[in-house]
Design a protein around this motif. Structure first.
Motif, mmCIF file in Angstrom:
data_model
loop_
_atom_site.group_PDB
_atom_site.id
_atom_site.type_symbol
_atom_site.label_atom_id
_atom_site.label_comp_id
_atom_site.label_asym_id
_atom_site.label_seq_id
_atom_site.Cartn_x
_atom_site.Cartn_y
_atom_site.Cartn_z
ATOM 1 N N ILE A 68 9.439 12.494 -0.670
ATOM 2 C CA ILE A 68 9.419 11.040 -0.423
ATOM 3 C C ILE A 68 10.165 10.764 0.880
ATOM 4 C CG2 ILE A 68 10.128 8.780 -1.299
ATOM 5 C CD1 ILE A 68 9.793 9.881 -4.120
ATOM 6 N N ILE A 69 9.466 10.146 1.843
ATOM 7 C CA ILE A 69 10.136 9.874 3.121
ATOM 8 C C ILE A 69 10.495 8.399 3.290
ATOM 9 C CG2 ILE A 69 9.305 11.900 4.358
ATOM 10 C CD1 ILE A 69 7.110 10.277 5.555
ATOM 11 N N GLU A 70 9.857 7.541 2.532
ATOM 12 C CA GLU A 70 10.222 6.118 2.574
ATOM 13 C C GLU A 70 9.968 5.527 1.198
ATOM 14 O OE1 GLU A 70 8.437 5.120 6.846
ATOM 15 O OE2 GLU A 70 8.577 3.363 5.548
ATOM 16 N N ALA A 71 10.805 4.582 0.802
ATOM 17 C CA ALA A 71 10.589 3.896 -0.475
ATOM 18 C C ALA A 71 10.994 2.443 -0.290
ATOM 19 C CB ALA A 71 11.439 4.544 -1.566
ATOM 20 N N GLU A 72 10.135 1.539 -0.743
ATOM 21 C CA GLU A 72 10.453 0.114 -0.612
ATOM 22 C C GLU A 72 9.989 -0.636 -1.834
ATOM 23 O OE1 GLU A 72 8.704 -1.600 2.807
ATOM 24 O OE2 GLU A 72 10.218 -0.769 4.138
ATOM 25 N N ARG A 73 10.677 -1.743 -2.096
ATOM 26 C CA ARG A 73 10.239 -2.599 -3.197
ATOM 27 C C ARG A 73 9.025 -3.405 -2.762
ATOM 28 N NH1 ARG A 73 13.976 -2.273 -6.983
ATOM 29 N NH2 ARG A 73 16.068 -1.687 -6.282
ATOM 30 N N ILE A 74 8.257 -3.914 -3.729
ATOM 31 C CA ILE A 74 7.130 -4.790 -3.412
ATOM 32 C C ILE A 74 7.497 -6.170 -3.942
ATOM 33 C CG2 ILE A 74 4.699 -5.297 -3.891
ATOM 34 C CD1 ILE A 74 4.209 -2.335 -4.163
ATOM 35 N N GLU A 75 7.511 -7.115 -3.047
ATOM 36 C CA GLU A 75 7.937 -8.447 -3.470
ATOM 37 C C GLU A 75 7.041 -8.990 -4.569
ATOM 38 O OE1 GLU A 75 9.604 -12.421 -1.422
ATOM 39 O OE2 GLU A 75 7.514 -11.878 -1.282
ATOM 40 N N GLY A 76 7.647 -9.543 -5.586
ATOM 41 C CA GLY A 76 6.872 -10.158 -6.654
ATOM 42 C C GLY A 76 6.398 -9.147 -7.691
ATOM 43 N N ALA A 77 6.727 -7.870 -7.534
ATOM 44 C CA ALA A 77 6.332 -6.856 -8.528
ATOM 45 C C ALA A 77 7.580 -6.043 -8.832
ATOM 46 C CB ALA A 77 5.217 -5.979 -7.972
ATOM 47 N N ASP A 78 8.332 -6.477 -9.861
ATOM 48 C CA ASP A 78 9.658 -5.879 -10.024
ATOM 49 C C ASP A 78 9.626 -4.463 -10.589
ATOM 50 O OD1 ASP A 78 8.853 -6.671 -12.459
ATOM 51 O OD2 ASP A 78 10.668 -7.808 -12.992
ATOM 52 N N LYS A 79 8.425 -3.988 -11.006
ATOM 53 C CA LYS A 79 8.380 -2.615 -11.520
ATOM 54 C C LYS A 79 7.904 -1.620 -10.466
ATOM 55 C CE LYS A 79 7.386 -4.001 -16.221
ATOM 56 N NZ LYS A 79 6.297 -4.603 -16.953
ATOM 57 N N LEU A 80 7.410 -2.153 -9.349
ATOM 58 C CA LEU A 80 6.712 -1.262 -8.414
ATOM 59 C C LEU A 80 7.531 -0.920 -7.165
ATOM 60 C CD1 LEU A 80 3.129 -2.822 -8.437
ATOM 61 C CD2 LEU A 80 4.043 -0.995 -9.848
ATOM 62 N N LEU A 81 7.352 0.307 -6.732
ATOM 63 C CA LEU A 81 7.888 0.721 -5.432
ATOM 64 C C LEU A 81 6.723 1.274 -4.627
ATOM 65 C CD1 LEU A 81 11.122 2.731 -6.320
ATOM 66 C CD2 LEU A 81 10.971 0.392 -5.457
ATOM 67 N N VAL A 82 6.749 1.037 -3.325
ATOM 68 C CA VAL A 82 5.737 1.664 -2.481
ATOM 69 C C VAL A 82 6.415 2.808 -1.738
ATOM 70 C CG1 VAL A 82 5.979 -0.124 -0.706
ATOM 71 C CG2 VAL A 82 3.993 1.337 -0.668
ATOM 72 N N LEU A 83 5.819 3.981 -1.904
ATOM 73 C CA LEU A 83 6.434 5.208 -1.371
ATOM 74 C C LEU A 83 5.557 5.811 -0.289
ATOM 75 C CD1 LEU A 83 7.057 6.871 -4.857
ATOM 76 C CD2 LEU A 83 8.649 5.424 -3.589
ATOM 77 N N GLN A 84 6.179 6.391 0.710
ATOM 78 C CA GLN A 84 5.447 7.217 1.674
ATOM 79 C C GLN A 84 5.840 8.647 1.338
ATOM 80 O OE1 GLN A 84 3.268 5.695 3.557
ATOM 81 N NE2 GLN A 84 4.054 3.637 3.130
ATOM 82 N N VAL A 85 4.854 9.436 0.961
ATOM 83 C CA VAL A 85 5.159 10.781 0.477
ATOM 84 C C VAL A 85 4.495 11.815 1.383
ATOM 85 C CG1 VAL A 85 5.093 12.300 -1.531
ATOM 86 C CG2 VAL A 85 5.184 9.825 -1.861
ATOM 87 N N ASP A 86 5.320 12.692 1.912
ATOM 88 C CA ASP A 86 4.817 13.767 2.783
ATOM 89 C C ASP A 86 4.267 14.863 1.874
ATOM 90 O OD1 ASP A 86 4.469 15.890 4.450
ATOM 91 O OD2 ASP A 86 6.561 16.022 5.108
ATOM 92 N N ILE A 87 2.938 15.095 1.916
ATOM 93 C CA ILE A 87 2.380 16.165 1.077
ATOM 94 C C ILE A 87 1.885 17.326 1.951
ATOM 95 C CG2 ILE A 87 1.804 14.782 -0.964
ATOM 96 C CD1 ILE A 87 -1.137 14.787 0.175
ATOM 97 N N GLY A 88 2.596 17.558 3.022
ATOM 98 C CA GLY A 88 2.268 18.700 3.880
ATOM 99 C C GLY A 88 1.344 18.300 5.007
ATOM 100 N N ALA A 89 0.041 18.294 4.720
ATOM 101 C CA ALA A 89 -0.920 18.015 5.793
ATOM 102 C C ALA A 89 -0.941 16.540 6.174
ATOM 103 C CB ALA A 89 -2.305 18.447 5.346
ATOM 104 N N GLU A 90 -0.459 15.680 5.299
ATOM 105 C CA GLU A 90 -0.530 14.245 5.578
ATOM 106 C C GLU A 90 0.570 13.512 4.810
ATOM 107 O OE1 GLU A 90 -3.745 12.157 3.504
ATOM 108 O OE2 GLU A 90 -4.230 14.026 2.512
ATOM 109 N N THR A 91 0.730 12.227 5.133
ATOM 110 C CA THR A 91 1.655 11.398 4.356
ATOM 111 C C THR A 91 0.831 10.403 3.564
ATOM 112 O OG1 THR A 91 3.393 11.669 5.967
ATOM 113 C CG2 THR A 91 3.587 9.785 4.525
ATOM 114 N N ARG A 92 1.106 10.303 2.287
ATOM 115 C CA ARG A 92 0.356 9.407 1.426
ATOM 116 C C ARG A 92 1.185 8.196 1.041
ATOM 117 N NH1 ARG A 92 -3.677 11.649 -1.989
ATOM 118 N NH2 ARG A 92 -4.917 13.036 -0.701
ATOM 119 N N GLN A 93 0.532 7.052 0.985
ATOM 120 C CA GLN A 93 1.205 5.878 0.419
ATOM 121 C C GLN A 93 0.876 5.829 -1.067
ATOM 122 O OE1 GLN A 93 1.734 2.062 2.398
ATOM 123 N NE2 GLN A 93 0.342 1.219 0.894
#
Ligand code: MSP
Length: 662
Positions: A570-595
């Motif tokens: 996980i290279i970035e993690a942020e909250r999503i406004e208005g969705a208190d259960k959710l986080l949006v993550l940027q995940v490095d999976i080697g060949a690419e980074t996935r949201q």
């Protein structure tokens, strides 16, 4: 024979963030102008690129666990991908890490030093890293950055300075003698006031980090990122390396920038050019800023608009049209999904799309599918070519002034006139009598011709749909390639067989489009009803406990192998406004980074996730959760109790990102 050269630039964008609506706005505007100028016969050089150096980017790279170069490579890739998707026709893409740019920056720095305009000193003062800008105490607003409102840092560094103060009077004289130099006029007034308040020499080197262009003669110093960035315009046009190209394109015809960086382009940049004894750009145009539903667009608010999402959902031309039509280019505007949907439906589906389908349907019905020969002309018929001429001339003037919204408004006058012409002329009644039929030929011809012309004039903005429009009218070729002269009346040949096709712009179902948005547009997964995606799957597939050995529910090893599991960091993690259960993550999976959007916000803070290794299902269909794209899923173990306990699955020891889990 080209009319001459036309050099147009976007700012080079910082790669500390993924591209968004704001960057796309500038780039789409420049693209429309570049395309229009090419159609007018200019030898256009359209430049965009990325600003890859500086402390802000170095810090972001460190936070994401990547080397600065690996980090900038990754984000730069995202910019290039988005420009391809939005049909941007740039002739060159510059990166400030390009070796030839580094050479030019060093050359310029040395030259300024040799001429005495750069001198050694010591900087003590305030610095805003997000803006990469130095400020005087008196400029701060309640102790914070006057531009972005964020915290500033106190710097004490041995530095080099550029003699900006020396150019104050020459700058003012140039601005006064060239009223077009800074546009729109409000920006010019701001700049004149700014310069009249007094210019201080500018600190142009830094020693406290090293992700930048080394000062050639001073080890430990890197060139201030703004000086490095502005020089991109010289590098790309061939300064130093390609004198012929430089001669052909310099000075730039227009630097298009957001209003917040007009100062760098119309004060610092011309002063540097004066010192280098080079001609100044002809124009700096500062466009306005987009807010989103009334709020500043920002990652922390969670309202960043990704144009690719709108392009995927509604179409690329719809996005290009909306941003240029909705707001006059020099003014601020507000983006909302509702205004997007309404504008696309009203202008593109109803007005333009309908005019085309009405016209081709009537040509099929009353003229055997072929554009008829014009017959008798009455007064209303004679007005149509005049309206076309007026609309096109006004649109051309507006394009030349970067008044894109106005240009489109003019072209749509012709479209509106076409629809009204049908209502007034009532072709279905003309078809009923011999006298009427002669005029019917004129009316149908005029409609087809108006549409042909509108397609040519709209092609700088509607890059794909204008060609499709021509195709449906039965015209082979490309309206952009036909050039602006093809807007002259009389281009469509009688006898051209129309090809009726799908609606040019499908009408958006407003209720569904806006309803979905209100619910977070989560057709497959509804985070707020069932909690997170993991939970939802538990409810939908309570198969594990029910299956017994020998049961047909057992899966084979091949079935299991269909699920692609990989380790990601996980290279970035942020909250999503208005969705208190959710986080949006940027995940490095080697060949690419996935949201990836994960329903773990109640169990983890964003900070504790950054750097963590997790297991990701990488071949899951992408889905939107609360309007945010999720491309993959984290594995997590959870209880069903209340409160639920949850832990993300993580490998027992560090393994390279991208390692397969089997
Ligand atoms: N790297 C500098 C520019 C150097 S040019 C020699 C920079 N980069 S940036 O990534 O911050 O991009 C700023 C530009 O993005 C703005 O000037 C504008 O063109 C665009 N926008 C970013 N957010 C925006 C909005 N919300 N609205 C409209 N455009 C804005 O500054």
């Amino acid at each position: 024979m080209p009319k001459g050269s036309f050099f147009i630039t976007t700012p080079i964008y910082y790669v500390n963030d993924m591209p968004h609506l704001g960057h796309s706005y500038t780039t789409i505007g420049c693209d429309a102008l570049a395309r229009y100028k090419r159609m007018c016969g200019y030898d256009v050089f359209f430049l965009t690129g990325v600003d890859e150096h500086g402390q802000k980017i170095e810090r972001r790279a460190i936070a994401s666990g990547k080397s600065p170069q690996a980090y900038v490579d990754y984000v730069t890739g995202a910019f290039k991908k988005l420009w391809a998707e939005l049909d941007i026709s740039n002739d060159h893409f510059i990166r400030t890490t390009d070796p030839e740019h580094v050479r030019v920056v060093q050359h310029v720095f040395q030259k300024l030093y040799d001429s005495g305009d750069i001198y050694q000193g010591r900087y003590e003062g305030w610095y805003c890293t997000p803006c990469e800008t130095f400020f005087l105490e008196s400029q701060l607003v309640e102790g914070n950055c006057p531009d972005c409102g964020r915290r500033v840092e106190w710097l004490q560094e041995e530095s080099y300075f550029f003699r900006l103060s020396k150019y104050q009077d020459r700058l003012l004289a140039h601005i006064e003698a060239n009223p077009d130099f800074i546009q729109p006029a409000t920006r010019r007034h701001e700049m004149v006031n700014f310069i009249k308040n007094g210019l201080e020499d500018l600190c142009v080197s830094r020693t406290s980090f090293d992700w930048g262009v080394p000062v050639p003669f001073a080890p430990g110093h890197v060139v201030y990122v703004w000086l490095d960035a502005l020089i991109n315009y010289l590098t790309a046009s061939g300064y130093v390396d390609d004198p012929e190209k430089f001669d052909r394109y310099w000075p730039a015809d227009v630097h298009v920038v957001g209003k917040e960086i007009v100062r760098f382009h119309s004060v610092i940049w011309p002063a540097v050019l004066m010192s280098l004894e080079l001609p100044l750009p002809k124009k700096v145009f500062g466009h306005g800023w987009w807010t989103v539903e009334g709020e500043k667009m920002s990652k922390s608010v969670g309202n960043v608009v990704k144009p690719e999402d709108y392009a995927d959902e509604f179409g690329v031309d719809q996005v290009r049209y909306f941003v240029l039509r909705e707001v006059p280019f020099g003014q601020d505007g507000d983006f909302s999904r509702a205004s997007f949907v309404y504008r696309v439906n009203a202008d593109l589906a109803n007005d333009l799309g309908n005019l085309l389908s009405r016209t081709t349907a009537m040509i099929n019905k009353f003229a055997d599918g072929k554009v008829p020969e014009p017959g008798e002309w009455d007064e209303a018929d004679k007005r149509i070519p005049e309206i076309a001429r007026e609309a096109i001339d006004s649109a051309a003037g507006a394009f030349d002034n970067l008044a894109f919204s106005e240009a489109l408004e003019h072209i749509f006058r012709l479209v509106d006139a076409g629809n009204k012409y049908i209502d007034d002329a009532e072709p279905w009644n003309l078809a009923k009598s011999d006298a009427g039929r002669s005029r019917l030929g004129t009316v149908l011809y005029n409609l087809a011709e108006s549409l042909r012309i509108a397609a040519v004039a709209l092609s700088p903005v509607l890059t794909t749909k204008s060609a499709e429009l021509w195709h449906q009218l039965g015209i082979d070729g490309d309206p952009a390639a036909a050039g602006w002269d093809a807007t002259r009346w009389g281009g469509i040949a009688p006898g051209t067989r129309v090809r009726r096709g799908d609606p040019l712009f499908p009408r958006i179902d407003v209720e569904a489009a806006l309803q979905e948005d209100a619910q977070g547009r989560t057709p497959q997964h509804s985070p707020d009803e069932g909690g997170d995606r993991e939970q939802k799957r538990d409810q939908a597939e309570p198969a594990a406990e029910r299956s017994v050995p020998g049961d047909e529910n057992l899966i084979s090893i091949e079935d299991f192998a269909r699920i692609e599991l990989k380790v990601g960091t996980i290279i970035e993690a942020e909250r999503i406004e208005g969705a208190d259960k959710l986080l949006v993550l940027q995940v490095d999976i080697g060949a690419e980074t996935r949201q990836i959007v994960a329903g773990i916000a109640k169990h983890y803070s964003p900070e504790e996730l950054v750097g963590k290794q997790v297991v990701v299902v990488t071949n899951l269909k992408p889905a939107k959760l609360r309007g945010v794209m999720s491309n993959g899923m984290l594995l997590a173990a959870s209880t069903t109790g209340d409160p639920m306990e949850l832990g993300v699955v993580t490998p027992d020891r560090h393994v390279p990102a991208g390692s397969r889990v089997k």
